[in-house]
Write a protein that holds these residues in place. Structure first.
Motif, mmCIF file in Angstrom:
data_model
loop_
_atom_site.group_PDB
_atom_site.id
_atom_site.type_symbol
_atom_site.label_atom_id
_atom_site.label_comp_id
_atom_site.label_asym_id
_atom_site.label_seq_id
_atom_site.Cartn_x
_atom_site.Cartn_y
_atom_site.Cartn_z
ATOM 1 N N PHE A 39 7.053 -1.087 -2.679
ATOM 2 C CA PHE A 39 6.587 -0.938 -4.069
ATOM 3 C C PHE A 39 5.906 0.423 -4.235
ATOM 4 C CE2 PHE A 39 5.873 -5.818 -4.046
ATOM 5 C CZ PHE A 39 7.162 -6.053 -4.471
ATOM 6 N N ASP A 40 5.039 0.763 -3.297
ATOM 7 C CA ASP A 40 4.329 2.051 -3.343
ATOM 8 C C ASP A 40 5.314 3.211 -3.390
ATOM 9 O OD1 ASP A 40 1.626 1.845 -3.474
ATOM 10 O OD2 ASP A 40 1.271 1.884 -1.314
ATOM 11 N N ASP A 41 6.287 3.187 -2.473
ATOM 12 C CA ASP A 41 7.271 4.287 -2.396
ATOM 13 C C ASP A 41 8.015 4.451 -3.712
ATOM 14 O OD1 ASP A 41 6.593 4.663 0.211
ATOM 15 O OD2 ASP A 41 8.385 3.689 1.058
ATOM 16 N N LEU A 42 8.214 3.328 -4.417
ATOM 17 C CA LEU A 42 9.008 3.369 -5.647
ATOM 18 C C LEU A 42 8.128 3.550 -6.889
ATOM 19 C CD1 LEU A 42 11.528 0.509 -4.755
ATOM 20 C CD2 LEU A 42 11.952 2.979 -4.725
ATOM 21 N N GLY A 43 6.836 3.806 -6.682
ATOM 22 C CA GLY A 43 5.945 4.057 -7.817
ATOM 23 C C GLY A 43 5.614 2.818 -8.621
ATOM 24 N N ILE A 44 5.706 1.650 -7.979
ATOM 25 C CA ILE A 44 5.398 0.389 -8.670
ATOM 26 C C ILE A 44 3.956 0.023 -8.352
ATOM 27 C CG2 ILE A 44 6.019 -2.052 -8.858
ATOM 28 C CD1 ILE A 44 8.845 -1.197 -7.803
ATOM 29 N N PRO A 45 3.106 -0.171 -9.370
ATOM 30 C CA PRO A 45 1.688 -0.444 -9.090
ATOM 31 C C PRO A 45 1.494 -1.740 -8.309
ATOM 32 C CG PRO A 45 2.036 0.068 -11.423
ATOM 33 C CD PRO A 45 3.385 -0.098 -10.811
ATOM 34 N N VAL A 46 0.596 -1.697 -7.336
ATOM 35 C CA VAL A 46 0.229 -2.884 -6.541
ATOM 36 C C VAL A 46 -1.294 -2.913 -6.441
ATOM 37 C CG1 VAL A 46 2.304 -3.049 -5.126
ATOM 38 C CG2 VAL A 46 0.461 -1.548 -4.385
ATOM 39 N N ALA A 48 11.241 -8.505 2.558
ATOM 40 C CA ALA A 48 10.526 -9.617 1.920
ATOM 41 C C ALA A 48 9.776 -10.477 2.931
ATOM 42 C CB ALA A 48 11.515 -10.480 1.139
ATOM 43 N N GLN A 49 10.159 -10.404 4.212
ATOM 44 C CA GLN A 49 9.493 -11.255 5.210
ATOM 45 C C GLN A 49 8.107 -10.763 5.568
ATOM 46 O OE1 GLN A 49 12.257 -11.483 8.481
ATOM 47 N NE2 GLN A 49 13.491 -13.057 7.484
ATOM 48 N N ASP A 50 7.788 -9.545 5.225
ATOM 49 C CA ASP A 50 6.510 -8.973 5.646
ATOM 50 C C ASP A 50 5.820 -8.369 4.426
ATOM 51 O OD1 ASP A 50 4.450 -7.343 6.577
ATOM 52 O OD2 ASP A 50 5.514 -6.844 8.412
ATOM 53 N N ARG A 51 4.664 -8.934 4.068
ATOM 54 C CA ARG A 51 3.972 -8.475 2.853
ATOM 55 C C ARG A 51 3.615 -6.992 2.925
ATOM 56 N NH1 ARG A 51 2.184 -12.774 -0.402
ATOM 57 N NH2 ARG A 51 2.031 -14.789 0.638
ATOM 58 N N LEU A 52 3.398 -6.479 4.143
ATOM 59 C CA LEU A 52 3.063 -5.061 4.253
ATOM 60 C C LEU A 52 4.288 -4.205 3.913
ATOM 61 C CD1 LEU A 52 0.806 -3.045 4.951
ATOM 62 C CD2 LEU A 52 1.658 -3.067 7.311
ATOM 63 N N ASN A 53 5.458 -4.580 4.446
ATOM 64 C CA ASN A 53 6.682 -3.842 4.107
ATOM 65 C C ASN A 53 6.943 -3.871 2.608
ATOM 66 O OD1 ASN A 53 7.127 -3.405 6.786
ATOM 67 N ND2 ASN A 53 8.730 -4.949 7.011
ATOM 68 N N GLU A 54 6.712 -5.044 2.028
ATOM 69 C CA GLU A 54 6.916 -5.218 0.588
ATOM 70 C C GLU A 54 6.046 -4.244 -0.202
ATOM 71 O OE1 GLU A 54 7.833 -9.840 -0.403
ATOM 72 O OE2 GLU A 54 5.793 -9.204 -0.634
ATOM 73 N N LYS A 55 4.760 -4.240 0.153
ATOM 74 C CA LYS A 55 3.820 -3.382 -0.571
ATOM 75 C C LYS A 55 4.183 -1.907 -0.407
ATOM 76 C CE LYS A 55 0.383 -6.209 -2.068
ATOM 77 N NZ LYS A 55 1.106 -7.482 -1.966
#
Ligand code: AMP
Length: 363
Positions: free
Chosen positions: A105-112, A95-102
């Motif tokens: 989400f990508d890895d888990l198939g969650i649209p961003v 959660a501390q890094d928006r890139l890690n977060e995105k």
């Protein structure tokens, strides 16, 4: 049970207020001199990397948690080596890094929204070619309440945004032309039990949350829960986690996660059977979770800068006042009100009344 909380702001204060009836007691570690949770427990005033203070913090609690997501990784590691620490440190790192977060989400198939990391001025030009304009340039770390970001609407905006933000690692996101912003708060217990609060519709002004309204039959509820469950299970999460989504043309796009209790869940203090604060403590302490069901119609109005007169608020039926004991300062969250009502029309009337007082008091 003694709970250690890293951070002693209003979220720590409201956690403690929820914990006393469970016979929990609190120790806070926070470097600021007079944080607003301090009257609710023992306050260790020290830097988060102060090893002696961390040792005292751990000695003073049975289990530890945190109320903000910028706890240094080293602090989390030191505490986790000595005491159970929930949520788990890997949730912080994400959660501390928006890139890690995105990426998660990508890895888990969650649209961003389409996104790219940006490290140089040239990379910004290239990224804009891919996202198109408008786009949102954000610092990867430490952004909150709209700070650390700039909306790029035309090519001429790039230089100013780069001058403002370019000294830090950045991420560029396509602008989502959303109809609504919603959040979904989930809580997972130490035994893996998982529960979701009703989806909340959020209104911001100047990048700061103003109004949160739980929606009792939101069409996006099931989708939001599905995406939240994927993240929570992946992180083997324990505690309350908040997920922020954009709703565009009936589809959800994940914006960010907060590995903690969240402003958009404050309505739950009076609006839900068991509040986000109590449920977070129940999760962390290994107790069974309470019901996340709404009690009826409710909403939350934030007080920004300074709070309205308490008597004026208390005179409105169904209004529950929560002041954080903070001095007035522009853009500072100094309190909120939870409004409860017996039907949707009554709720709207109360929202209008409290919002007018909040706007008049804002500095
Ligand atoms: P954040 O700090 O990422 O929550 O962003 C703060 C606010 O900026 C959000 O609540 C949105 O209103 C807006 N915002 C952020 N990212 C985007 C985006 N990609 N598209 C449209 N609006 C955005």
């Amino acid at each position: 049970m003694k709970i250690g909380i890293l951070g002693a702001g209003q979220l720590g204060r409201m956690l403690a207020l929820a914990g006393y009836p469970l016979d929990q007691r609190f120790v806070f570690l926070d470097p600021t001199p007079d944080p607003c949770a301090a009257p609710l427990g023992e306050h260790l005033q020290a830097d988060y990397l102060d090893e002696a203070a961390l040792a005292a913090f751990c000695a003073g609690c049975d289990v530890a948690t945190f109320e903000f997501e910028n706890v240094p990784a080293r602090t989390a590691d030191v505490v986790a080596a000595q005491r159970p620490l929930y949520p788990p440190p890997q949730a912080l790192a994400t959660a501390q890094d928006r890139l890690n977060e995105k990426k998660l989400f990508d890895d888990l198939g969650i649209p961003v929204p389409r996104y790219l990391p940006v490290a140089t001025r040239q990379a910004l030009d290239m990224a804009v070619r891919i996202t198109g304009l408008p786009a949102v340039l954000k610092t990867r770390r430490m952004g909150y309440d709209g700070k650390g970001q700039a909306v790029l609407r035309q090519p001429e905006d790039l230089d100013a945004a780069w001058a403002q933000l370019g000294s830090q690692p950045l991420i560029l996101e396509a602008f989502v032309p959303f109809q609504r912003e919603i959040s979904c708060l989930a809580v997972r217990g130490r035994d893996g039990g998982l529960a979701f609060y009703p989806v909340v519709e959020n209104r911001h002004r100047d990048g700061i949350l103003r109004l949160s309204t739980p929606v009792l039959d939101d069409p996006m509820q099931a989708q939001a829960e599905d995406y939240a469950r994927r993240v929570i299970e992946k992180l083997d999460y324990v505690g309350v986690m908040a997920f922020e989504f954009f709703v565009a043309d009936g589809q959800l796009f994940a914006n960010e996660i907060a590995p903690r209790v969240h402003n958009s869940g404050h309505w739950s203090i009076e609006g839900a059977v068991c509040s986000q604060f109590e449920n977070h403590l129940r999760a962390v302490a290994g107790l069974p979770l309470g019901s996340t069901a709404a009690r009826g119609y409710s909403a939350m109005v934030n007080f920004i800068g300074s709070a309205p007169d308490t008597a004026a608020l208390a005179a409105i039926a169904g209004v529950h006042v929560h002041l954080y004991g903070k001095s007035a300062k522009a853009k500072r969250k100094v309190g909120h009100a939870t409004l409860t009502a017996s039907d949707a029309a009554e709720l709207q009337t109360r929202i209008a009344q409290v919002t007018a007082l909040a706007d008049a008091a804002e500095i």
